[in-house]
Each structure stands twice: as structure tokens, then as C-alpha cells.
Design a protein around this motif. Sequence first.
Motif, PDB file in Angstrom:
ATOM      1  N   VAL A 200       0.847  -1.194   0.000  1.00 40.91           N
ATOM      2  CA  VAL A 200       0.000   0.000   0.000  1.00 40.91           C
ATOM      3  C   VAL A 200       0.884   1.246   0.000  1.00 40.91           C
ATOM      4  CG1 VAL A 200      -1.722   1.302   1.308  1.00 40.91           C
ATOM      5  CG2 VAL A 200      -1.852  -1.197   1.193  1.00 40.91           C
ATOM      6  N   GLY A 201       0.586   2.174  -0.910  1.00 38.62           N
ATOM      7  CA  GLY A 201       1.347   3.413  -1.000  1.00 38.62           C
ATOM      8  C   GLY A 201       0.536   4.611  -0.572  1.00 38.62           C
ATOM      9  N   LEU A 202       1.170   5.770  -0.582  1.00 43.42           N
ATOM     10  CA  LEU A 202       0.494   7.003  -0.192  1.00 43.42           C
ATOM     11  C   LEU A 202      -0.712   7.290  -1.078  1.00 43.42           C
ATOM     12  CD1 LEU A 202       3.453   9.429   0.631  1.00 43.42           C
ATOM     13  CD2 LEU A 202       1.671   8.649   2.211  1.00 43.42           C
ATOM     14  N   ALA A 203      -0.599   6.904  -2.357  1.00 46.63           N
ATOM     15  CA  ALA A 203      -1.682   7.170  -3.297  1.00 46.63           C
ATOM     16  C   ALA A 203      -2.930   6.350  -2.989  1.00 46.63           C
ATOM     17  CB  ALA A 203      -1.214   6.870  -4.720  1.00 46.63           C
ATOM     18  N   ASP A 204      -2.779   5.320  -2.164  1.00 44.90           N
ATOM     19  CA  ASP A 204      -3.895   4.412  -1.892  1.00 44.90           C
ATOM     20  C   ASP A 204      -4.695   4.781  -0.648  1.00 44.90           C
ATOM     21  OD1 ASP A 204      -2.999   2.663  -4.036  1.00 44.90           O
ATOM     22  OD2 ASP A 204      -1.393   2.064  -2.668  1.00 44.90           O
ATOM     23  N   VAL A 205      -4.072   5.483   0.281  1.00 43.36           N
ATOM     24  CA  VAL A 205      -4.715   5.693   1.580  1.00 43.36           C
ATOM     25  C   VAL A 205      -5.621   6.919   1.580  1.00 43.36           C
ATOM     26  CG1 VAL A 205      -2.773   4.635   2.794  1.00 43.36           C
ATOM     27  CG2 VAL A 205      -2.840   7.115   2.506  1.00 43.36           C
ATOM     28  N   ASP A 206      -6.650   6.848   2.417  1.00 46.47           N
ATOM     29  CA  ASP A 206      -7.520   7.989   2.638  1.00 46.47           C
ATOM     30  C   ASP A 206      -6.781   8.992   3.521  1.00 46.47           C
ATOM     31  OD1 ASP A 206     -10.459   9.106   2.706  1.00 46.47           O
ATOM     32  OD2 ASP A 206      -9.756   9.142   4.789  1.00 46.47           O
ATOM     33  N   ALA A 207      -6.768  10.257   3.094  1.00 46.00           N
ATOM     34  CA  ALA A 207      -5.980  11.275   3.791  1.00 46.00           C
ATOM     35  C   ALA A 207      -6.424  11.439   5.239  1.00 46.00           C
ATOM     36  CB  ALA A 207      -6.082  12.610   3.055  1.00 46.00           C
ATOM     37  N   GLU A 208      -7.712  11.366   5.502  1.00 49.31           N
ATOM     38  CA  GLU A 208      -8.207  11.562   6.858  1.00 49.31           C
ATOM     39  C   GLU A 208      -8.009  10.327   7.728  1.00 49.31           C
ATOM     40  OE1 GLU A 208     -12.203  12.934   6.899  1.00 49.31           O
ATOM     41  OE2 GLU A 208     -11.809  14.708   5.665  1.00 49.31           O
ATOM     42  N   ALA A 209      -8.333   9.164   7.175  1.00 47.98           N
ATOM     43  CA  ALA A 209      -8.230   7.925   7.966  1.00 47.98           C
ATOM     44  C   ALA A 209      -6.791   7.440   8.088  1.00 47.98           C
ATOM     45  CB  ALA A 209      -9.093   6.837   7.350  1.00 47.98           C
ATOM     46  N   GLY A 210      -5.943   7.806   7.115  1.00 45.94           N
ATOM     47  CA  GLY A 210      -4.555   7.372   7.151  1.00 45.94           C
ATOM     48  C   GLY A 210      -4.371   5.909   6.797  1.00 45.94           C
ATOM     49  N   GLU A 211      -5.365   5.306   6.145  1.00 41.42           N
ATOM     50  CA  GLU A 211      -5.278   3.899   5.778  1.00 41.42           C
ATOM     51  C   GLU A 211      -6.113   3.626   4.530  1.00 41.42           C
ATOM     52  OE1 GLU A 211      -6.668   2.037   9.342  1.00 41.42           O
ATOM     53  OE2 GLU A 211      -8.782   2.257   8.798  1.00 41.42           O
ATOM     54  N   PHE A 212      -5.835   2.505   3.900  1.00 40.34           N
ATOM     55  CA  PHE A 212      -6.601   2.065   2.744  1.00 40.34           C
ATOM     56  C   PHE A 212      -7.563   0.973   3.185  1.00 40.34           C
ATOM     57  CE2 PHE A 212      -6.692  -1.345  -0.616  1.00 40.34           C
ATOM     58  CZ  PHE A 212      -7.697  -0.757  -1.376  1.00 40.34           C
ATOM     59  N   SER A 213      -8.838   1.149   2.890  1.00 41.16           N
ATOM     60  CA  SER A 213      -9.853   0.168   3.258  1.00 41.16           C
ATOM     61  C   SER A 213     -10.292  -0.601   2.026  1.00 41.16           C
ATOM     62  CB  SER A 213     -11.064   0.856   3.894  1.00 41.16           C
ATOM     63  OG  SER A 213     -10.727   1.401   5.153  1.00 41.16           O
ATOM     64  N   LEU A 214      -9.983  -1.879   2.008  1.00 46.10           N
ATOM     65  CA  LEU A 214     -10.445  -2.756   0.940  1.00 46.10           C
ATOM     66  C   LEU A 214     -11.796  -3.317   1.358  1.00 46.10           C
ATOM     67  CD1 LEU A 214     -10.052  -4.351  -1.678  1.00 46.10           C
ATOM     68  CD2 LEU A 214      -8.804  -6.070  -0.352  1.00 46.10           C
ATOM     69  N   THR A 215     -12.800  -3.141   0.525  1.00 43.78           N
ATOM     70  CA  THR A 215     -14.154  -3.580   0.867  1.00 43.78           C
ATOM     71  C   THR A 215     -14.731  -4.452  -0.236  1.00 43.78           C
ATOM     72  OG1 THR A 215     -15.129  -1.569  -0.075  1.00 43.78           O
ATOM     73  CG2 THR A 215     -14.614  -1.539   2.266  1.00 43.78           C
ATOM     74  N   TRP A 216     -15.571  -5.397   0.154  1.00 43.79           N
ATOM     75  CA  TRP A 216     -16.248  -6.250  -0.815  1.00 43.79           C
ATOM     76  C   TRP A 216     -17.505  -6.826  -0.181  1.00 43.79           C
ATOM     77  CZ3 TRP A 216     -11.935  -7.612   1.942  1.00 43.79           C
ATOM     78  CH2 TRP A 216     -11.968  -8.804   2.673  1.00 43.79           C
ATOM     79  N   LEU A 217     -18.376  -7.356  -1.011  1.00 48.82           N
ATOM     80  CA  LEU A 217     -19.601  -8.007  -0.544  1.00 48.82           C
ATOM     81  C   LEU A 217     -19.325  -9.483  -0.271  1.00 48.82           C
ATOM     82  CD1 LEU A 217     -22.177  -6.595  -3.141  1.00 48.82           C
ATOM     83  CD2 LEU A 217     -21.773  -5.768  -0.817  1.00 48.82           C
ATOM     84  N   ALA A 218     -19.971 -10.026   0.743  1.00 49.71           N
ATOM     85  CA  ALA A 218     -19.825 -11.445   1.064  1.00 49.71           C
ATOM     86  C   ALA A 218     -21.114 -11.942   1.700  1.00 49.71           C
ATOM     87  CB  ALA A 218     -18.645 -11.673   2.003  1.00 49.71           C
ATOM     88  N   LEU A 219     -21.303 -13.257   1.645  1.00 48.41           N
ATOM     89  CA  LEU A 219     -22.458 -13.867   2.293  1.00 48.41           C
ATOM     90  C   LEU A 219     -22.111 -14.206   3.738  1.00 48.41           C
ATOM     91  CD1 LEU A 219     -23.774 -16.297  -0.481  1.00 48.41           C
ATOM     92  CD2 LEU A 219     -24.718 -14.075   0.190  1.00 48.41           C
ATOM     93  N   SER A 220     -23.009 -13.888   4.647  1.00 46.31           N
ATOM     94  CA  SER A 220     -22.825 -14.198   6.055  1.00 46.31           C
ATOM     95  C   SER A 220     -23.956 -15.122   6.508  1.00 46.31           C
ATOM     96  CB  SER A 220     -22.830 -12.914   6.887  1.00 46.31           C
ATOM     97  OG  SER A 220     -22.754 -13.204   8.265  1.00 46.31           O
ATOM     98  N   THR A 221     -23.591 -16.173   7.230  1.00 44.22           N
ATOM     99  CA  THR A 221     -24.573 -17.149   7.704  1.00 44.22           C
ATOM    100  C   THR A 221     -24.654 -17.115   9.226  1.00 44.22           C
ATOM    101  OG1 THR A 221     -23.981 -18.576   5.845  1.00 44.22           O
ATOM    102  CG2 THR A 221     -25.293 -19.567   7.573  1.00 44.22           C
ATOM    103  N   SER A 222     -25.853 -17.241   9.755  1.00 48.17           N
ATOM    104  CA  SER A 222     -26.056 -17.318  11.202  1.00 48.17           C
ATOM    105  C   SER A 222     -27.289 -18.183  11.466  1.00 48.17           C
ATOM    106  CB  SER A 222     -26.228 -15.925  11.815  1.00 48.17           C
ATOM    107  OG  SER A 222     -27.333 -15.260  11.245  1.00 48.17           O
ATOM    108  N   VAL A 223     -27.511 -18.496  12.725  1.00 47.95           N
ATOM    109  CA  VAL A 223     -28.681 -19.289  13.119  1.00 47.95           C
ATOM    110  C   VAL A 223     -29.445 -18.528  14.199  1.00 47.95           C
ATOM    111  CG1 VAL A 223     -29.498 -21.396  14.236  1.00 47.95           C
ATOM    112  CG2 VAL A 223     -27.663 -21.515  12.548  1.00 47.95           C
ATOM    113  N   ARG A 224     -30.753 -18.404  14.007  1.00 46.16           N
ATOM    114  CA  ARG A 224     -31.605 -17.766  15.016  1.00 46.16           C
ATOM    115  C   ARG A 224     -32.396 -18.847  15.739  1.00 46.16           C
ATOM    116  NH1 ARG A 224     -34.907 -13.784  12.289  1.00 46.16           N
ATOM    117  NH2 ARG A 224     -36.307 -15.517  11.810  1.00 46.16           N
ATOM    118  N   GLU A 225     -32.174 -18.928  17.056  1.00 49.32           N
ATOM    119  CA  GLU A 225     -32.892 -19.906  17.868  1.00 49.32           C
ATOM    120  C   GLU A 225     -34.315 -19.414  18.148  1.00 49.32           C
ATOM    121  OE1 GLU A 225     -29.842 -22.188  20.618  1.00 49.32           O
ATOM    122  OE2 GLU A 225     -29.609 -20.010  20.894  1.00 49.32           O
TER     123      GLU A 225
END
Length: 274
Positions: free
Chosen positions: A160-185
Motif C-alpha cells: 500500500v502506498g500514499l496514493a492508496d490511503v484515505d488522507a483523513e483515515a490514514g489507511e486504505f480500506s479494501l471492501t467487498w460483498l460477502a455472504l454471512s450465515t447465522s442461526v436464530r434460535e
Amino acid sequence: MMHQVVRIDFNIILETLQRGIRRADIFMGIGMNAAEQQPPISHVLAPDGRFHIELVKQNLSEDERAHVAVEFGKWVTSNGLRELIETFSIFLHQIYTALHVMHVVVGKEIAVSPRRFERMGVGDQIAELQKIIPILEERVLITRSLNQARNCYAHRNGRVGLADVDAEAGEFSLTWLALSTSVREPDGNVIPESEMFGRLLPAGGTVLIEVVIKTRAFRVGDELTLTKTELKEICLCVNTIGAGILDEAQKFGLEAGVILRPGEVTAPHPAAIE
């Protein structure tokens, strides 16, 4: 009165995207599994030949073999992300071209020509499409995030380089969609996916599946490492976003009064890459 008939086959457009996703999925699978194989597979491309010019050592130490395997994993990830993003860009261009044709058919103007759209980066492409059809803002941001991850590998050797990070957060956030599974009793208690398996539920329960946004944060200089599971989720994420965009493009045509004549839908074999 003569009517001009223009055929737009959305099945072919969708197959363009899904073919690229299948290629990325299967090739990353082969590559990442090969990188982990023990004992390591041979790294020798071919014998040095009659000139005996040695580009790489024929015999590597255990540490060198381990290092090569790690670097190979990065190389596989880099090429897999490139395949995904470039295929997605081609798909977006085909969708935009179809929308442009539909605008012409109904006598409306569209600001950007397909040729100019093709030259845009994938982040700008999906933002331009968002001006015409509904696309959730989170999906625009996810697309830009995935493209930025691809840039880290393509231009900064996976770091990760300077060009990748958010200036305010100081980090690069990689985000994606995923399926999440849980069980409700029955009593309303929800058991997360991490605690589901191997657990006895005397009163039973209801399996819940939902789409969630996953995030990994990286700072400048960090290696952008991704697991095989995360790469698989990213492949599915690109497919989900693309299918949603195609659906909205078809809705646009119907609302604009364009007659859509869908052809026969044929599902490709899941193992096929062509």
C-alpha cells in the motif's frame, strides 16, 4: 414506416463478465494451491540451453523455496485481480453501449460516447453508469476499492502506498460483498457463523443468510495480503454487482419503451472457463 431493429443480447453481455470471473477463480485456485504445495513444485522454466546462461539458480535452499512460493502467491493474486477488474471494465462498457443504443432508439441524448467511456478507469465508468441507472453508492465504492487493490499489486509490488490511503483515515480500506450465515434460535438468540458448526441446538433454529460488507484496513507500507477465501468472496462480489447492473439496464429499456426480446438463457458449466 420502416423500423430499425437493433438486437441487444444481455445474455451474451452477462456471459462476458462470468467468463472472466470463472477464469480468475480457477486460475487463482490453481496458482494459490501450487504456491502452498509441499514439497514445492519445480521452479525451473526450462533447461538453460547450449549457452548455459543461468537466469535463476537451479537449486534453491529451503528458505529460498519458501520465499519464491510467497512471491508466487502475490503474483497469482495480482493477475487474478487484474483479470477481474479488466473483465468488469469490458462488461461495463458493453452495458453502457447498450444503454447508448437504447437512448438513440427513443430519441434521447447521452452525454458520454461509448468510445470515451471505454477509455475511463473502472471507478469512473461505474460512476458514469450511476448517472443513468440506479447503482448503490456502496457498490461504486467497492468497485473503486477493488481497483485500488489491483493498483497496489500492479504498481507497488503488493504494498500500500500514499496514493492508496484515505488522507483523513490514514489507511486504505479494501471492501467487498460477502455472504454471512447465522442461526436464530426460537428464543431470538442469534448464533454467528463462527460459532455455528459442531454446536447442538436442542430447540432447533432458523438459518439466516445475508449479504454483508467486509472490510480490511491497511496502512502505508503494509502488504496487501488476501486469503483464498477472501479472493473467492471477491469473485462472487464482482458477479453480484455485475448482475445487479445488468438487471437495472434491462429495466431501463423497459421503462424507456424499448421492446426487449430475451433469448434462451443457457447456464454455463461451473467448471468452464470459455
